[in-house]
Design an enzyme around this catalytic site. Sequence first.
Site: not given
Length: 279
Positions: A2-3, A59, A119, A269
């Site tokens: 999520p952002e 966030k 994770r 990234r």
Amino acid sequence: MPELPEVEAVVRTLRPLVQGRRIRCVHVLHPIAAKPQAAAYLSRFAQGQRIRTVERKGKYVLLLLDRGLLTMHFRLDGQLVWFSNAKEFLRCANRTESGVHVDVALELEKGVLGFADRRHFGRVHAWDSAAKCPGLAELGLDALSPSFTPTRFGELLYRSKRPLKDFLLDQSRVAGIGNIYSCESLWRARLHPRRRTHTLKPEEARRLHKAIVSVLRRALECCLHQAPDFRNPQWWFQGLETILRAYGREGKPCRRCGEPIRRIAQSGRSTYYCAHCQK
DNA sequence: CCTGCTACCTGATGGC
DNA sequence: TGCCATCAGGTAGCAG
């Protein structure tokens, strides 16, 4: 995952579920989710406290308690799951066969809120005040708050010399933008991700500000279209791909000019952009 | 101070 | 069918 838009949609859905409820007890099933805090610290801190309100900054999800607050950060894969009562939670959570993965659960008077991240990047923490949480205290302007104005954004850009993409990912300048929406904002503003922030002309800086706000608003609308469903552990936002113009579209034609979208690496990234229309 | 790199974890996917 | 490499929407911590 999520952002800012996804976290905002989660917060709006969560608020009516937990606001005003008391936390009976805290189950820390995977202590790594509280690290570097101790599981016992988190449990004792929250036990018996009432959740006054639910807020978001950047966030982060903030659960404001009678005394202090809990912060939740989903990092890449974290999410929330909801159980209607303690019995259902005990029956479903972390069972070997078809169990629902849960790291931390807040058992409320009515319902159980689970924080889940297989994770184990995501975190749940307890703080006496927001200022005590370093990641939260160091956040810059929230990208959907009224304080995120073109003027203040322009000042920040002018003071830095980094590539635009890296700048947008820096939560201490502008909070809430991640890898997807940074790519999308730059595509929309027709600016090259490697351009240096201080080289932007005032008109370009305004364009980028406007692009960020519209990209995030549009994504939030999309996230709210089908409200989050915490009862379904498989649940995730649907249809976000349909609003993406650059992210994840390597080799596909740019929706403006038809040239293929390229993928490059920046700070380890992926950045997606159109070399023809982003300058 | 600022910037850039790696580590942290697990799971899905694709090439051979 | 394995098996290995690569990738994933994030950030803390550390070195230069």
